[in-house]
Motif scaffolding. Structure first.
Motif, mmCIF file in Angstrom:
data_model
loop_
_atom_site.group_PDB
_atom_site.id
_atom_site.type_symbol
_atom_site.label_atom_id
_atom_site.label_comp_id
_atom_site.label_asym_id
_atom_site.label_seq_id
_atom_site.Cartn_x
_atom_site.Cartn_y
_atom_site.Cartn_z
ATOM 1 N N CYS A 10 0.846 -1.194 0.040
ATOM 2 C CA CYS A 10 0.000 0.054 -0.090
ATOM 3 C C CYS A 10 1.018 1.151 0.070
ATOM 4 C CB CYS A 10 -0.808 0.104 1.204
ATOM 5 S SG CYS A 10 -2.232 -1.340 1.437
ATOM 6 N N LYS A 11 0.570 2.212 -0.797
ATOM 7 C CA LYS A 11 1.198 3.462 -0.772
ATOM 8 C C LYS A 11 0.483 4.705 -0.475
ATOM 9 C CE LYS A 11 4.470 6.341 -0.878
ATOM 10 N NZ LYS A 11 5.536 6.402 0.277
ATOM 11 N N THR A 12 0.581 5.379 0.542
ATOM 12 C CA THR A 12 -0.298 6.560 1.043
ATOM 13 C C THR A 12 0.389 7.876 0.886
ATOM 14 O OG1 THR A 12 -1.352 4.935 2.562
ATOM 15 C CG2 THR A 12 -1.953 7.374 2.815
ATOM 16 N N TYR A 13 -0.263 8.817 0.561
ATOM 17 C CA TYR A 13 0.716 10.021 0.395
ATOM 18 C C TYR A 13 -0.175 11.089 1.401
ATOM 19 C CZ TYR A 13 3.191 8.975 -3.899
ATOM 20 O OH TYR A 13 3.937 8.689 -5.040
ATOM 21 N N GLY A 14 0.591 11.850 2.036
ATOM 22 C CA GLY A 14 -0.112 12.727 3.291
ATOM 23 C C GLY A 14 -0.305 12.017 4.337
ATOM 24 N N SER A 19 -4.656 12.104 4.252
ATOM 25 C CA SER A 19 -4.117 11.214 3.389
ATOM 26 C C SER A 19 -5.037 10.746 2.146
ATOM 27 C CB SER A 19 -3.604 10.334 4.142
ATOM 28 O OG SER A 19 -4.473 9.415 4.750
ATOM 29 N N THR A 20 -4.231 10.419 1.090
ATOM 30 C CA THR A 20 -4.725 9.600 0.075
ATOM 31 C C THR A 20 -4.284 8.269 -0.013
ATOM 32 O OG1 THR A 20 -4.508 11.800 -0.905
ATOM 33 C CG2 THR A 20 -5.669 10.049 -2.288
ATOM 34 N N ALA A 265 -18.967 11.605 -7.653
ATOM 35 C CA ALA A 265 -18.562 13.130 -8.074
ATOM 36 C C ALA A 265 -17.663 13.769 -7.227
ATOM 37 C CB ALA A 265 -19.688 14.020 -8.764
ATOM 38 N N ILE A 266 -17.136 13.053 -6.020
ATOM 39 C CA ILE A 266 -16.197 13.921 -5.076
ATOM 40 C C ILE A 266 -14.740 13.517 -5.547
ATOM 41 C CG2 ILE A 266 -15.549 14.215 -2.916
ATOM 42 C CD1 ILE A 266 -18.298 13.860 -2.089
ATOM 43 N N TYR A 267 -14.153 14.199 -6.064
ATOM 44 C CA TYR A 267 -12.733 13.991 -6.312
ATOM 45 C C TYR A 267 -11.775 14.380 -5.361
ATOM 46 C CZ TYR A 267 -14.549 13.070 -11.046
ATOM 47 O OH TYR A 267 -15.312 12.507 -12.244
ATOM 48 N N THR A 268 -11.092 13.421 -4.756
ATOM 49 C CA THR A 268 -9.783 13.772 -3.818
ATOM 50 C C THR A 268 -8.674 14.114 -4.498
ATOM 51 O OG1 THR A 268 -10.164 11.495 -3.613
ATOM 52 C CG2 THR A 268 -11.070 12.542 -1.600
ATOM 53 N N LEU A 269 -8.436 15.347 -4.358
ATOM 54 C CA LEU A 269 -6.981 16.080 -5.108
ATOM 55 C C LEU A 269 -6.114 15.790 -4.045
ATOM 56 C CD1 LEU A 269 -8.553 19.127 -6.905
ATOM 57 C CD2 LEU A 269 -7.986 16.954 -8.055
ATOM 58 N N PRO A 270 -5.011 15.388 -4.505
ATOM 59 C CA PRO A 270 -3.792 15.420 -3.397
ATOM 60 C C PRO A 270 -3.353 16.886 -2.845
ATOM 61 C CG PRO A 270 -2.827 15.248 -5.690
ATOM 62 C CD PRO A 270 -4.626 15.167 -5.778
ATOM 63 N N ASP A 271 -3.212 16.918 -1.586
ATOM 64 C CA ASP A 271 -3.114 18.162 -0.768
ATOM 65 C C ASP A 271 -1.638 18.566 -1.065
ATOM 66 O OD1 ASP A 271 -3.538 20.190 0.593
ATOM 67 O OD2 ASP A 271 -3.084 19.020 2.651
ATOM 68 N N LEU A 272 -1.513 19.367 -2.081
ATOM 69 C CA LEU A 272 -0.160 19.835 -2.353
ATOM 70 C C LEU A 272 -0.077 21.294 -2.110
ATOM 71 C CD1 LEU A 272 0.689 17.911 -5.565
ATOM 72 C CD2 LEU A 272 1.162 17.219 -3.276
#
Lengths: 281, 368
Positions: A10-14, A19-20, A265-272
């Motif tokens: 598994c790879k999670t960012y944030g 986190s995504t 229709a909810i797009y989780t964008l990476p929190d950058l």
């Protein structure tokens, strides 16, 4: 024991609520000498998967084993061909390749190394351009340099991250043949990441679709039972090719449609946040 | 032909491409299309130069008349009708004693330029004669282990320019040697960056004058017992310290913002730390470093004049100040000559740096 094995990766960012989970529960086994293609939609986490395997990223959970040992760092045993070539623009073709050779064979003499460099540059057909800089080359030529650089380190496994994605169809076809040629010579293990099903079928022994992310995971594998060397022009009439191609495309369309219907229709964008240099100086 | 080709290359390289059409004009190879190009590249700049000189001339004339009227009126008020008439006659006759002291006209400046050049030639001839005269004696003195006799006459305008250039290059070199290594270190380490950031922020806006005083305090003590040229040391160190900040900041920024792709390449090739810095990080930040150095050189040249003026070290700055204090007939026009010389040299230095900058820079997308 598999040559390369991914166990529940598994790879999670944030972190925390922001986190995504990009990749979820990836299981993959590649045997020595095999050519495996992973096909996926853009944005499904293909590059993340590549970076996990080559050691640039570490998995959040799960294990990546290469020849039975966990992958903790990059290694000369795994050569990488990047999506965007990543040549150093201030070095010539020869110097770009020489840099890799110098690191991979530190004990060799200068003449041995320069022989190696010219061998590989010639192998990808850039002999006359050895003293040119990347800006003087076309996209296809640049990717050849990148191929030469990766192979010059004599890696045991070649990892290709959409290597031909930015090229036009004709150049792409040529380079596919060249990569296959080089691969078949010494049967190194190869992993190809691509978004082109036809390319995957033409080149690989097995195709594994990557379901779209977030929480991307691998789908069921498709074996390609077509004799090598494969003939591109004859492929279209090959019943086996048509069957496999249709099956894969149907599968991908299906998960694509499912995803559409499931998605609310909810797009989780990476929190950058862009790195801010202004305040720092 | 070959010579004119290289000439064109050079002019193109230093960004004076418009000179090309000028040389074409003189060598007679100008086509039909060339006429519009020539209008744009040659006639328009020439016209603007003429316009500038015209405006300057009429402005100087107006100021001259105003100053003359003041003088006459003052004479009238202080000493009466007769003195005013004398003053008017004196000004009209162009006598040196009663000339209005104001902005010189272009013609006066040109005359001063020529007189400065003549002065330089005279001094050079004098120097050569001195050298010849003392050659035999000096050889004898050196043989006896004594110091040679050197020329101690007043420096000419050209000598002052050379001194200034020497100082600015010494200062630039100092800035380079301090700012680039520190910038690299700061750029590499986040911790170091945040720990010295306050210092950089505070020191960056400090005025040249304050740097000069600070350097003066330190160098004065350090050079007390030595015979070295402390004015030169003080001015070049101050110039270096004033001018190094753009390079420091740009280097740090360049090093800190190396393209992630290049870093990935370094990682995949498993380059060592030193290799990574010298083979990947430094080359990729060279364009930004040179942008910084270009700003540094122009700042160095700009503050040099002020610092020489204050530090009493020889050079263009002290030339300007001495002329201002001197108050001779042609002092003002000499100052204007110095102004143009300073401007032209600054422009040329900037062009040289721009050329180097263009040579080392590359397009970010070239390797991609």
């Amino acid at each position: 024991m598999a040559y390369l094995e991914l166990k529940n990766v598994c790879k999670t960012y944030g972190q925390g609520t922001a986190s995504t989970e990009v990749l979820s529960d990836i299981n993959l086994k590649i045997e020595e000498g095999e050519f495996v293609a992973i096909v996926g939609f853009t944005g499904s986490g293909k590059t993340t998967l590549v970076n996990l395997i080559n050691g640039l990223l570490k998995p959040t959970s799960g294990e990546i084993l290469f020849k039975g040992k966990p992958v903790v760092d990059t290694s000369h045993e795994r050569g990488v061909i990047f999506q965007n070539y990543s040549l150093l623009p201030w070095l010539t073709v020869g110097q770009n390749v020489a840099m890799a050779v110098k690191e991979a064979f530190p004990t060799e003499s200068k003449t041995e190394r320069s022989k190696r460099v010219s061998n590989y540059v010639e192998m990808v057909g850039l002999g006359p351009a050895i003293n040119k800089r990347p800006k003087e080359l076309s996209g296809g030529m640049r990717q050849r340099v990148s191929v030469a650089r990766a192979l010059a380190m004599k890696p045991e496994m070649i990892i290709m991250d959409e290597p031909l994605g930015a090229l036009d169809a004709l150049t792409r076809g040529n380079l596919q043949d060249e990569i296959l040629n080089i691969w078949s010579k010494d049967k190194r293990t190869a992993l190809l990441i691509t978004n082109d099903v036809d390319e995957g079928i033409y080149m690989a022994d097995r195709i594994i679709p990557l379901k779209p992310g977030p929480r991307a995971t691998l789908g069921p594998e498709f074996k390609i039972d077509i004799e090598r060397p494969r003939d591109k022009t004859a492929l279209n009439d090959n019943a086996n090719f048509m069957k496999t191609r249709n099956a894969i495309i149907a599968y991908l369309m299906d998960i694509g449609n499912k995803r559409k219907s499931v998605s609310n229709a909810i797009y989780t964008l990476p929190d950058l946040t862009p790195k801010n240099f202004v305040g720092q100086f | 032909m070959k010579q004119s080709l290289t000439m064109q290359k050079v002019t193109q390289l230093i960004g004076l491409g418009s000179l090309k059409s000028l040389s074409n004009l003189f060598s007679g190879k100008i086509g039909k299309d060339g006429v519009t190009l020539m209008l744009k590249k040659v006639v328009a700049p020439l016209a603007s130069i003429l316009l500038f000189i015209g405006l300057w001339h009429s402005g100087a004339k107006a100021l001259y008349n105003m100053e003359a009227d003041f003088k006459i009126e003052k004479a009238l008020n202080d000493q009466g009708e007769k003195a005013a008439d004398e003053m008017r006659a004196c000004i009209a006759a162009g006598e040196t004693g009663c000339q209005p002291n104001t902005l010189p006209s272009p013609a006066q400046v040109w005359a001063s330029y020529k007189s400065l050049l003549k002065d330089h030639n005279a001094i050079r001839a004098d120097k050569l004669a001195f050298k010849e005269k003392t050659a035999a004696m000096n050889a004898k003195r050196i043989a006896e282990g004594k110091d040679a006799i050197t020329y101690t006459g007043r420096p000419s305008f050209v000598d002052q320019i050379m001194t200034s250039l020497k100082t600015v290059f010494a200062g630039f070199l100092l800035a380079l040697l301090i700012a680039v290594p520190i910038g690299i270190l700061i750029g590499l380490s986040d911790t170091l960056r945040s720990s010295v950031n306050w210092l950089i922020q505070i020191l960056k806006p400090v005025s040249p004058v304050v740097w000069l005083l600070l350097v003066f305090m330190i160098v004065k003590t350090m050079t007390k017992n030595s015979e070295s040229d402390s004015a030169f040391i003080i001015s070049f160190i101050s110039v270096g310290l004033c001018a190094m900040w753009p390079t420091l900041v740009n280097t740090a920024m360049g090093v800190a913002s190396v393209d992630k792709d290049y870093i990935n390449v370094a990682k995949v090739l498993k380059l060592g730390a030193v290799q990574k810095v010298f083979k990947v990080i430094l080359p990729s930040s060279l364009p930004l470093i040179f942008t910084g150095l270009r700003i540094t050189l122009s700042v160095a040249w700009m503050v040099l004049i002020a610092i020489e003026l204050l530090a009493q070290s020889p050079g263009l700055g002290s030339f300007v100040w001495e002329e201002f204090q001197n108050g001779a007939m042609d002092s003002n026009s000499k100052i204007i000559v110095a102004m143009f010389v300073i401007g032209i040299i600054g422009f040329l230095l900037d062009r040289i740096m721009l050329t180097i900058q263009q040579m080392v820079s590359f397009n970010k997308n070239e390797g991609v």
